[in-house]
Design a protein around this motif. Structure first.
Motif, PDB file in Angstrom:
ATOM      1  N   HIS A 292      -8.602  -0.539 -14.920  1.00  7.18           N
ATOM      2  CA  HIS A 292      -8.817  -0.314 -13.489  1.00  7.18           C
ATOM      3  C   HIS A 292      -9.301   1.121 -13.300  1.00  7.18           C
ATOM      4  O   HIS A 292      -8.845   2.034 -13.994  1.00  7.18           O
ATOM      5  CB  HIS A 292      -7.482  -0.524 -12.769  1.00  7.18           C
ATOM      6  CG  HIS A 292      -7.608  -0.647 -11.293  1.00  7.18           C
ATOM      7  ND1 HIS A 292      -7.308   0.375 -10.436  1.00  7.18           N
ATOM      8  CD2 HIS A 292      -7.987  -1.690 -10.509  1.00  7.18           C
ATOM      9  CE1 HIS A 292      -7.494  -0.025  -9.186  1.00  7.18           C
ATOM     10  NE2 HIS A 292      -7.901  -1.274  -9.189  1.00  7.18           N
TER      11      HIS A 292
ATOM     12  N   SER B 205       2.016   4.804  -4.428  1.00  6.53           N
ATOM     13  CA  SER B 205       1.054   3.743  -4.737  1.00  6.53           C
ATOM     14  C   SER B 205       1.010   3.613  -6.247  1.00  6.53           C
ATOM     15  O   SER B 205       1.547   4.469  -6.976  1.00  6.53           O
ATOM     16  CB  SER B 205      -0.338   4.111  -4.235  1.00  6.53           C
ATOM     17  OG  SER B 205      -0.866   5.175  -4.999  1.00  6.53           O
TER      18      SER B 205
ATOM     19  N   ALA C  76       0.514  -3.122 -13.205  1.00  5.25           N
ATOM     20  CA  ALA C  76      -0.006  -3.936 -12.096  1.00  5.25           C
ATOM     21  C   ALA C  76       0.177  -5.428 -12.355  1.00  5.25           C
ATOM     22  O   ALA C  76       0.312  -6.216 -11.424  1.00  5.25           O
ATOM     23  CB  ALA C  76      -1.473  -3.618 -11.843  1.00  5.25           C
TER      24      ALA C  76
ATOM     25  N   SER D  85      -5.175  -9.494  -9.962  1.00  3.25           N
ATOM     26  CA  SER D  85      -4.630  -8.153 -10.086  1.00  3.25           C
ATOM     27  C   SER D  85      -3.899  -7.687  -8.829  1.00  3.25           C
ATOM     28  O   SER D  85      -3.396  -6.572  -8.796  1.00  3.25           O
ATOM     29  CB  SER D  85      -5.724  -7.140 -10.454  1.00  3.25           C
ATOM     30  OG  SER D  85      -5.122  -5.998 -11.002  1.00  3.25           O
TER      31      SER D  85
ATOM     32  N   CYS E 128      -6.234   4.546  -3.904  1.00  2.30           N
ATOM     33  CA  CYS E 128      -6.676   3.149  -3.844  1.00  2.30           C
ATOM     34  C   CYS E 128      -5.880   2.512  -2.702  1.00  2.30           C
ATOM     35  O   CYS E 128      -6.260   2.634  -1.535  1.00  2.30           O
ATOM     36  CB  CYS E 128      -6.432   2.519  -5.220  1.00  2.30           C
ATOM     37  SG  CYS E 128      -6.929   0.815  -5.380  1.00  2.30           S
ATOM     38  N   THR E 129      -4.733   1.913  -2.990  1.00  5.75           N
ATOM     39  CA  THR E 129      -3.853   1.484  -1.909  1.00  5.75           C
ATOM     40  C   THR E 129      -3.494   2.703  -1.062  1.00  5.75           C
ATOM     41  O   THR E 129      -3.146   3.750  -1.609  1.00  5.75           O
ATOM     42  CB  THR E 129      -2.571   0.866  -2.504  1.00  5.75           C
ATOM     43  OG1 THR E 129      -2.925  -0.377  -3.103  1.00  5.75           O
ATOM     44  CG2 THR E 129      -1.513   0.640  -1.442  1.00  5.75           C
TER      45      THR E 129
ATOM     46  N   THR F 137      -6.593  -6.562 -17.884  1.00  2.91           N
ATOM     47  CA  THR F 137      -7.255  -6.838 -16.608  1.00  2.91           C
ATOM     48  C   THR F 137      -8.108  -8.096 -16.681  1.00  2.91           C
ATOM     49  O   THR F 137      -8.601  -8.559 -15.658  1.00  2.91           O
ATOM     50  CB  THR F 137      -8.134  -5.652 -16.208  1.00  2.91           C
ATOM     51  OG1 THR F 137      -9.069  -5.415 -17.256  1.00  2.91           O
ATOM     52  CG2 THR F 137      -7.303  -4.409 -15.970  1.00  2.91           C
TER      53      THR F 137
ATOM     54  N   HIS G  92       4.025   2.256 -14.598  1.00  2.52           N
ATOM     55  CA  HIS G  92       4.262   2.185 -13.162  1.00  2.52           C
ATOM     56  C   HIS G  92       4.333   0.725 -12.781  1.00  2.52           C
ATOM     57  O   HIS G  92       3.853  -0.152 -13.514  1.00  2.52           O
ATOM     58  CB  HIS G  92       3.162   2.906 -12.351  1.00  2.52           C
ATOM     59  CG  HIS G  92       1.902   2.119 -12.153  1.00  2.52           C
ATOM     60  ND1 HIS G  92       0.768   2.323 -12.892  1.00  2.52           N
ATOM     61  CD2 HIS G  92       1.609   1.111 -11.291  1.00  2.52           C
ATOM     62  CE1 HIS G  92      -0.178   1.477 -12.502  1.00  2.52           C
ATOM     63  NE2 HIS G  92       0.300   0.723 -11.544  1.00  2.52           N
TER      64      HIS G  92
ATOM     65  N   ALA H 194      -1.598   3.992  -8.127  1.00  2.00           N
ATOM     66  CA  ALA H 194      -2.378   5.100  -8.663  1.00  2.00           C
ATOM     67  C   ALA H 194      -1.554   6.386  -8.665  1.00  2.00           C
ATOM     68  O   ALA H 194      -1.637   7.190  -9.606  1.00  2.00           O
ATOM     69  CB  ALA H 194      -3.654   5.281  -7.840  1.00  2.00           C
TER      70      ALA H 194
ATOM     71  N   TRP I 163     -14.918  -7.571 -10.658  1.00  2.00           N
ATOM     72  CA  TRP I 163     -14.003  -6.692 -11.362  1.00  2.00           C
ATOM     73  C   TRP I 163     -13.052  -7.542 -12.175  1.00  2.00           C
ATOM     74  O   TRP I 163     -12.594  -8.563 -11.641  1.00  2.00           O
ATOM     75  CB  TRP I 163     -13.205  -5.807 -10.385  1.00  2.00           C
ATOM     76  CG  TRP I 163     -12.398  -4.800 -11.133  1.00  2.00           C
ATOM     77  CD1 TRP I 163     -12.814  -3.591 -11.589  1.00  2.00           C
ATOM     78  CD2 TRP I 163     -11.033  -4.943 -11.551  1.00  2.00           C
ATOM     79  NE1 TRP I 163     -11.805  -2.983 -12.285  1.00  2.00           N
ATOM     80  CE2 TRP I 163     -10.710  -3.775 -12.271  1.00  2.00           C
ATOM     81  CE3 TRP I 163     -10.068  -5.943 -11.431  1.00  2.00           C
ATOM     82  CZ2 TRP I 163      -9.453  -3.585 -12.847  1.00  2.00           C
ATOM     83  CZ3 TRP I 163      -8.820  -5.765 -11.995  1.00  2.00           C
ATOM     84  CH2 TRP I 163      -8.519  -4.575 -12.701  1.00  2.00           C
TER      85      TRP I 163
ATOM     86  N   HIS J  36       4.234  -3.369  -4.326  1.00  2.00           N
ATOM     87  CA  HIS J  36       3.457  -4.139  -3.351  1.00  2.00           C
ATOM     88  C   HIS J  36       2.672  -5.266  -4.018  1.00  2.00           C
ATOM     89  O   HIS J  36       1.885  -5.933  -3.369  1.00  2.00           O
ATOM     90  CB  HIS J  36       2.529  -3.219  -2.562  1.00  2.00           C
ATOM     91  CG  HIS J  36       1.759  -2.253  -3.417  1.00  2.00           C
ATOM     92  ND1 HIS J  36       2.367  -1.321  -4.212  1.00  2.00           N
ATOM     93  CD2 HIS J  36       0.435  -2.069  -3.586  1.00  2.00           C
ATOM     94  CE1 HIS J  36       1.442  -0.600  -4.844  1.00  2.00           C
ATOM     95  NE2 HIS J  36       0.273  -1.039  -4.495  1.00  2.00           N
ATOM     96  N   LYS J  37       2.879  -5.477  -5.282  1.00  2.00           N
ATOM     97  CA  LYS J  37       2.312  -6.663  -5.929  1.00  2.00           C
ATOM     98  C   LYS J  37       3.491  -7.501  -6.422  1.00  2.00           C
ATOM     99  O   LYS J  37       3.946  -8.408  -5.757  1.00  2.00           O
ATOM    100  CB  LYS J  37       1.407  -6.247  -7.096  1.00  2.00           C
ATOM    101  CG  LYS J  37       0.222  -5.410  -6.640  1.00  2.00           C
ATOM    102  CD  LYS J  37      -0.693  -5.023  -7.794  1.00  2.00           C
ATOM    103  CE  LYS J  37      -1.918  -4.303  -7.230  1.00  2.00           C
ATOM    104  NZ  LYS J  37      -2.879  -3.945  -8.269  1.00  2.00           N
TER     105      LYS J  37
ATOM    106  N   THR K 129      -3.296  -1.844 -19.705  1.00  7.00           N
ATOM    107  CA  THR K 129      -2.783  -2.777 -18.705  1.00  7.00           C
ATOM    108  C   THR K 129      -2.357  -4.037 -19.439  1.00  7.00           C
ATOM    109  O   THR K 129      -3.088  -4.513 -20.302  1.00  7.00           O
ATOM    110  CB  THR K 129      -3.887  -3.098 -17.684  1.00  7.00           C
ATOM    111  OG1 THR K 129      -4.365  -1.879 -17.135  1.00  7.00           O
ATOM    112  CG2 THR K 129      -3.367  -3.977 -16.562  1.00  7.00           C
TER     113      THR K 129
HETATM  114  C1  LIG Z   1      -4.652  -2.860 -12.849  1.00  7.53           C
HETATM  115  C2  LIG Z   1      -4.419  -1.951 -11.704  1.00  7.53           C
HETATM  116  N1  LIG Z   1      -3.970  -0.721 -11.908  1.00  7.53           N
HETATM  117  C3  LIG Z   1      -3.731   0.142 -10.905  1.00  7.53           C
HETATM  118  C4  LIG Z   1      -3.933  -0.214  -9.601  1.00  7.53           C
HETATM  119  C5  LIG Z   1      -3.737   0.810  -8.530  1.00  7.53           C
HETATM  120  O1  LIG Z   1      -2.673   0.511  -7.683  1.00  7.53           O
HETATM  121  P1  LIG Z   1      -2.672   1.031  -6.184  1.00  7.53           P
HETATM  122  O2  LIG Z   1      -3.739   0.302  -5.470  1.00  7.53           O
HETATM  123  O3  LIG Z   1      -1.321   0.724  -5.696  1.00  7.53           O
HETATM  124  O4  LIG Z   1      -2.913   2.494  -6.205  1.00  7.53           O
HETATM  125  C6  LIG Z   1      -4.395  -1.496  -9.323  1.00  7.53           C
HETATM  126  C7  LIG Z   1      -4.615  -1.898  -7.918  1.00  7.53           C
HETATM  127  O5  LIG Z   1      -5.186  -2.825  -7.516  1.00  7.53           O
HETATM  128  C8  LIG Z   1      -4.641  -2.386 -10.395  1.00  7.53           C
HETATM  129  O6  LIG Z   1      -5.082  -3.630 -10.165  1.00  7.53           O
END
Ligand SMILES: Cc1ncc(COP(=O)(O)O)c(C=O)c1O
Ligand SMILES: Cc1ncc(COP(=O)(O)O)c(C=O)c1O
Ligand SMILES: O=C([O-])O
Lengths: 980, 980
Positions: free
Chosen positions: A625, A591, A703, A531, A352-353, A676, A723, A593, A868, A727-728, A672
């Motif tokens: 997510h 990241s 997140a 998010s 993702c990131t 979310t 995790h 993920a 989303w 970066h957030k 989460t």
């Molecule tokens: C709820 C949630 N989980 C996991 C992730 C994944 O993080 P990353 O984009 O750093 O891989 C995100 C990213 O936007 C997220 O919003």
């Protein structure tokens, strides 16, 4: 609106003691001042912040008020932080590195360093999901893709992966999937980097791939292997520097129905026959030597290129050229349907990131140097290696590899009693060589080497056989090349105009600035992406990362040379543990993920250690997510979905049923928190108990941690591992789509299983294999989060979470008078973000979420997260860094849009030709001579008065997504195209 | 156009040796590559660069081809330069300074450091003479003026002068002039800074002012002095730290018909009764402690504020609020009629380039901190001084001043054998104190001090009377204040919204970025300002200046602590001497005009030393820059004008007549070379001979040196002294109107007279007094020119001049087909700039130069220099840094404008309502619903196709100059104004 366009004359607070520092960071980080906070609280009907928090966060999960204060995490002022960072930087020893192994001392063009890497216009934008306000970095990422395609001679390339080792894993999985997961054996040549091998091992395990490590030249003689073969991975040049011809191997693999994946080096490809010309199907590597600092491991952009037939299976972000509503060319993210947020548990990658900022730096490096400049650098690097080789051979050393680009493997035994002698001489000269084995050392050259470096290196080798001090005159200018004739490059590269016209610094500066001017970022206005937590990325935290004492360190430098980095890593891990309530942490995942994957692998290893390796069910709410289910699959788990109630809460009943149904095989539950939907579920602890009662472990997706600090924490909620997206929550800038850092924190019982790394001998034997190429992931930017935490201190961190909640609730309160707020708790409160549902307008006005998003661009805002976690919704997250004035500006825009919608509902404006469906409106639209729209130009572009003073202009009209996916073009225009 | 939008695939040149560095600067600095240069040469009809140069530069004045090559000035690559700068920086010892005397260790807000000082969008624009494309920095400079007016309580303030000492001199001259130069005595209090006194002495001499240094409290009892008194200058707080009430002094001076000038400190004024409230007429000082690094002397912005009645006499740039053609508010430079470029020898100040960038930094500091933040800092600084005072008094020291803000003068004799003991203890602790005399030391606190600094300082004082190590607990938090009750500030300051709403870093960043987005700079397109040499300001040369080892050094630090700076200064002086052909140099003058004044004072001192002090005639061509005559007057010379022929050449006949006429009193001749018309006059040596034959000295204005390097030089031309604008030829960025550095180089016979400085004991006794506050002027930015010269090397410097000539001639050739080129030599060649005359269009189309200039803004260009040196002309200077593509873009724009003019000439477009007279066209104009112009919106804003991809937009319509001068408003809008 209550802000009335001013923060008031308040509230830089007077000093309480003369000896307190004045440059305190919380005052600068948190947007609203005391007066604004009071205004918001009173608007919401609370007398105090505490009362508000009590109504917002469920009492059950609260931690003690003093659990997160300046005693638990002491605070440093901005200048104290700088001083501390300097002091620790001074503890990293400035050795000159010839270790290589995929990492180099890059020469960053100064104009790129200052105007890209150190420029908030480049480092603060978000992933370019809104192409109309992101054409600059989209163009730059297409430059990156083009550079990769051209140098590798492949059909298509993506816009970066996390690192070379995880790119190798993605390649392996592509090969596996391309056989419909029928053939399970994947051969890896034994001379690839150890970190690549480690990452492959773990990934193979998750997918049930049979990883065979062997000699690529001979292993395929085994018919058993051939018949089950999905692919082969080679490294070109290999870890020891040799350059081999894999042409016939490729034929043989293809004949067996497999794919050939090739790890390579972009600089070497300036001189080597590109893998695309000898039959590779997938080509990948680390692009960092194109002007990205080593940074003790990263962040670096991995490149990844494939043949045309594989393009729709390629992981990661792919930028394409499309057109806008006016028919003008426009860039956009392509083929998103193949990504995990769509495919979920059917995805085979969770990326993702990624590494957008670093891909942009590498692309800019290519723009700056052009083909001639890159060739010149490659020739130099190769020449240095040749020159050293003749010199040391004449001393009696034996260079093992006859073919090479930049790397020599040197047998020291003819001259010394062992490699240790040479390493000792090197250390005395502040030089690091690669530690190969007792007899052999490795030497890799890079662009940074100067003649005096070469002389120093020569004298390291000379010190064993002789006492004579050598000088430059003992070195020869090479003639010829050590690249086998059949493997020399003959094809041209980078002929595109963009790589051939910005070579003066002035032109380069203007190009960088021109692209930046097309992109909205935090330097313009709030980016309220739910998010994503787009908060202040402070200058004080950014400054140290480009200091040479941090940026030039090789990730495999001996431990005693990196005391500064080690302290920062340890302190950050400890602080993250305090914040999450957990016991241990690792910074390795690059990241969020990657953190998910790592955390789930840790859970699996834990179960295995207890003889419960069969546990393979992972419960995941439908609202999760997309990376969650994708990560679960990668860790070898089977996903079972759990329902979510209409109010956003988890369906605890459904959870219980499923947990009990699968109790013999239950491995994990991913949740989460807040959810979310922006919901603090009061039942989270109950949910975790259900899981634990049924033998599972709880993975908490962190997140949304920005809602929690000092109020609750993942351990308190009942998790076993989480995790964090540094970066957030922890202020690493989003970089236009990355870098990220996704550390995981774990409870004590999971600590032994945290990932190891081939270069981290201290890890115990229960540790899982590596999840990233570098032992501490993107270590250099861990400094940013370390600085963020230290400068806020426990109290500032906790105040930040509180203000993030207050800001979100203030917006929810203003917007809920005009829009359908999907969720609030029994006290009327949301968490740190809010979900508004626009479904009603499809019927009443023919509008979709995207129309609102594009119209927000006309108001100078980046839209919130769209569609989303719910297709008809917008998810809005302000963070603590936005002032009341800015919140009001955004709310005013949304409310004005609602009025515009009303005109459509009432029929005052047509459903198919209105300010929303036609949005966004770039300048070129209003400059046109003809105007036949049912609204005025001014209504189109200045719907609110303050836009006349301050507005960000989209540079293209609405981008056509369907056209772009149908007509996939992912490189820059060629000379011919531009001149036509 | 020959460039065809690409630099071609050429010509990063292959290495000649493996051991040559690759990051060579000339390739990056010089815009055109080999292919483009060849194209231009062939377009002009030359086979080689040499042939072109031979046709361009008069053979008589040429120097040997090898006079300026890489033997004379060796070349460093970019990374070599960085390494050398690091090495030298390491030789500056990091002492903590308490020297004070007008200089402090500023705390630069990180967000300002990175986004203003280190941001090319802020440091590369030109002086805002084109307000429509400069609203950002105009607003910021108004913030600066407002900040000064508010803190000093004065009616009006300008947008910076060069430094505090020259500001004092400007104040003195204003006082002198306000008595119509009838009263000649000016009293200076004896407790002002020594550097202020030194600068006043020299300036008084030039104007024939009788400078009396005495005790302000008593000196006016002298009736003789009272009757001839034009003014009094006091310092508040004074050099020893005392705060005195000058209220009755002011009454007494006013009664005598004089003015009161007050040197002061903005930070102190947060706590002190402002000078405007006790009767000062002129208030000035150094604003650098508001977030501008000490930099071993500068650059720093001086502030200067006066009462309303003096505003039209105030020197320097004054920004006012006016309105644009649409009636919207707009900022602009006001009252230019009072400046030297208009008043010439009637001017009483020559200030031109000033300190815009530093004024902007100081203004941003006030925006960032706001009144509460500034107060908090002032309270801290005062508190530290109080705390130290009690502590050392309890040890037996005697603090001489009872009132103080931040400075203590400490009598050490009760406790020690002399001040030396304390200085020695300080040195051992890496601390500098002010050296007052044998008994006394001075201590001045600033914002940077931390508790551990205070403890270290305490222990310096403790070491003499006691051996006990003291700690923080030995210090007391002060109660009360050391500011006399009657002198405490009671009035509010900085109530304006701008100082009260950007206190979070996010808001500050957005404000900085928002203002920058309104301003055109070198990051957008070429700025072809004739006589201004707007070339690349390279990142490599900018990086070192913000390294702490350079930025934190106090200008009066002992010599043995500044070996790095000294080496750089020496090397730069030597290189400038090689380049000019002269013997010695000084870096002290802070601008070109300051250099002129210094050079003329040197000439006067030389004449005096030979008993020819009566020589006071200065011949100056009518084409000279306005600063030349103004400087001559300031040096006490009488200006006699020399005619210029229509072709731009000096009238040698007239020169001869006037030189001979004045031969007994001839002091100097000032000449610009190439001339301000862009003419290489072949007769320059003859002209100089005429002067020398008649006993005069030749002053060469080196503003145009960029045409000369390696081809000729001022000595070869016949000069005795020249100044150089390092901010032109030597790549110091223009900063939006400064800083500048105007060193002078002199022939050997003038060397003994180069300026001294009270803190530079090594200067001989023939040296003239100081011309600037700091011994080496704006020392920190001398690094930029030092780096520029080292990275180009002799050959690169010379190649740069050649390419500057070629670029200008290429443009002259393209433009002369469409416009009237005022001058070319017998071979058809111009020098490094070209003058086009637009006079014809007044008659044919009713257009003035300004109409062309404003229309160029619509094409995304900053206009060339307008109406100077000839009212109907534009003077165009491309420099070597612009590529052929950019030159063509500009020429295409000019040619397209010529076509637009043709439509007016033929009557196709009306004379009073066309794209030129209505230019520029901001977005708001084309967004308007109504459009009744005789041309389309597209014609207005996209007259050439490439503008759709890349265009800089003016943010206001044409600014109304007359309105602004009539309704002079020079501060920011107040709360009331903004809310109405
Ligand atoms: C709820 C949630 N989980 C996991 C992730 C994944 O993080 P990353 O984009 O750093 O891989 C995100 C990213 O936007 C997220 O919003
Ligand atoms: C010919 C000439 N002389 C002198 C000067 C004055 O230099 P400064 O602006 O640095 O004072 C200039 C400035 O533009 C100039 O063009
Ligand atoms: O600055 C000038 O006046 O040229």
């Amino acid at each position: 609106s209550v802000a009335q366009r001013s923060r008031g004359l308040a509230t830089i607070r007077p000093q309480t003691s003369l000896f307190q520092p004045l440059d305190v960071f919380p005052e600068r980080h948190i947007g609203p001042d005391d007066k604004e906070a009071s205004l918001m609280l009173s608007k919401l009907g609370y007398k105090s912040m505490d009362a508000f928090i009590d109504a917002t966060v469920p009492p059950k999960i609260r931690i003690a008020a003093n659990a997160m204060d300046n005693n638990s995490i002491p605070v440093l002022s901005e200048s104290q932080l700088q001083a501390r960072a300097k002091e620790l930087g001074g503890q990293n020893k400035p050795f000159k590195s010839y270790i290589g192994m995929g990492y180099h001392t890059a020469v960053v063009p100064p104009v790129v360093l200052r105007n890209v890497m150190e420029n908030p216009a480049w480092y603060t934008p978000y992933t370019p999901y809104q192409p109309e306000i992101a054409q600059g970095r989209l163009e730059s990422l297409v430059n990156f893709q083009t550079m990769v395609m051209s140098l590798t001679s492949m059909d298509i390339a993506n816009a970066s992966l996390l690192d070379e080792a995880t790119a190798a894993a993605e390649a392996m999985v592509m090969a596996f999937v391309s056989t419909s997961q029928k053939k399970r054996s994947f051969l890896v040549d034994s001379v690839v980097s150890p970190q690549t091998l480690a990452v492959l091992r773990l990934r193979a395990k998750g997918f049930g791939i049979n990883l065979v490590v062997g000699d690529a030249a001979t292993a395929l003689e085994d018919q058993g292997l051939r018949s089950d073969l999905c692919g082969v991975l080679v490294q070109y040049p290999d870890i020891n520097g040799s350059i081999k011809d894999y042409g016939s191997l490729a034929q043989s693999v293809h004949a067996a129905g497999g794919l050939v994946a090739c790890a390579t080096d972009l600089l070497a490809l300036a001189l080597l026959k590109p893998p695309g010309e000898w039959g590779a199907d997938i080509v990948f590597g680390n692009s960092a030597r194109f002007g990205v600092p080593a940074g003790y491991g990263g962040p670096h952009a991995a490149f990844f290129a494939v043949t045309d037939s594989l393009k729709r299976k390629m992981p990661g972000r792919l930028i394409g050229r499309s057109r806008d509503a006016l028919g003008q060319p426009a860039y956009r993210l392509s083929l998103q349907t193949r990504e995990q947020h769509i495919r979920r548990e059917k995805a085979t990658s969770n990326i993702c990131t990624s590494q957008a900022l670093l891909a942009n730096m590498a692309a800019m490096y290519a723009v700056y140097h052009g083909p001639a400049g890159i060739r010149r650098i490659a020739v130099k690097v190769h020449g240095y290696a040749q020159s050293l080789k003749s010199a040391i051979e004449s001393m009696g050393y034996r260079v093992e590899n006859t073919s090479f680009f930049d790397t020599l493997t040197v047998d020291t035994s003819p001259v010394t009693s062992g490699a240790a002698v040479v390493h000792a001489a090197a250390a005395a000269a502040n030089i690091n060589l690669r530690q190969v084995d007792d007899k052999r050392v490795g030497v890799t050259f890079d662009e940074s080497a100067a003649p005096n470096d070469l002389v120093a290196l020569l004298n390291v080798f000379a010190s064993a056989p002789s006492a004579r001090k050598l000088s430059l005159s003992d070195l020869q200018e090479p003639t010829g090349t050590a690249i086998p004739p059949s493997l020399q490059r003959t094809s041209e590269y980078l002929p595109h105009p963009v790589f051939n016209k910005h070579h003066s610094e002035t032109e380069m500066l203007r190009y960088i600035n021109h692209l930046a001017s097309k992109d909205i970022s935090l330097v313009h206005s709030m980016i309220p992406l739910g998010s994503c937590t787009m908060k202040l990325n402070s200058t004080s935290s950014m400054i140290p990362i480009t200091w040479p004492e941090y940026s030039t360190v090789h990730p495999f430098a001996p431990h005693d040379q990196v005391a500064g980095y080690r302290t920062i890593i340890k302190e950050l891990e400890q602080d993250l543990c305090k914040i999450t309530g957990f016991h241990s942490a690792t910074l390795q995942p690059n990241s969020g993920a990657a953190g998910e994957y790592a955390g789930l692998c840790v859970i699996r290893a834990y179960h295995e250690s207890r003889g419960e390796g069969h546990r393979n069910i992972c419960l995941i709410p439908l609202s999760a997510h997309g990376t969650n289910p994708a990560s679960a699959v990668m860790a070898g788990l089977k996903v079972v979905s759990v329902k979510v109630l209409p109010d956003g809460n988890l369906d605890l009943g459904d959870l219980k049923v499923k947990a009990e149904l699968h109790k013999d095989n239950l491995a994990a539950f991913m949740i989460t928190y807040p959810s979310t939907f922006g919901v603090f579920e009061a039942g989270v602890q109950d949910a975790c108990k259900i899981i634990h009662d049924n033998g599972g472990q709880v993975y908490l997706d962190g997140a949304n941690l920005n809602a929690q600090i000092g109020l609750t924490n993942p351990a308190k909620c009942g998790g076993d591992v989480c995790h964090l997206n540094l970066h957030k929550t922890f202020a690493i800038p989003h970089g236009g789509g990355g870098p990220g850092v996704g550390p995981i924190c774990v409870a004590e019982h999971l600590a032994p299983f945290l990932p190891s790394h081939p270069m981290l001998p201290e890890k115990g034997d229960q540790a899982i294999d590596a999840v990233a190429a570098a032992p501490f992931g993107s270590a250099s930017i861990a400094l940013i989060s370390w600085a963020y935490i230290k400068m806020l201190g426990g109290k500032g961190l906790s105040d930040s979470s509180k203000m993030a909640l207050l800001n979100a609730n203030y917006m929810a309160s203003r917007l809920s008078d005009h829009y359908n707020l999907r969720y609030k708790n029994e006290n009327g409160r949301v968490a740190h973000e809010l979900l508004i549902d626009l479904a009603e307008f499809t019927k009443s006005a023919g509008l979709k979420v995207g129309d609102f998003a594009k119209r927000l661009q006309d108001y100078g805002f980046h839209p919130p997260t769209c569609s989303w976690p719910t297709p008809t919704c917008m998810l809005i997250e302000p963070t603590e860094s936005e002032t009341l004035e800015e919140l009001d500006r955004f709310c005013d825009a949304m409310i004005q849009i609602r009025k515009e919608v009303e005109d459509i509902i009432t029929g005052a404006q047509p459903r198919d030709n209105n300010v929303l469906t036609n949005a966004p409106h770039p300048i070129s639209v209003i400059a046109s001579t003809e105007w036949d729209r049912p609204y005025s130009r001014e209504t189109a572009v200045y719907p609110l008065p303050w836009l006349k003073e301050k507005k960000f202009w989209p540079t293209v009209a609405r981008v056509d997504d369907a056209y772009g996916d149908l007509n996939l073009v992912c490189d820059c225009p060629s000379v011919e195209e531009l001149s036509s």
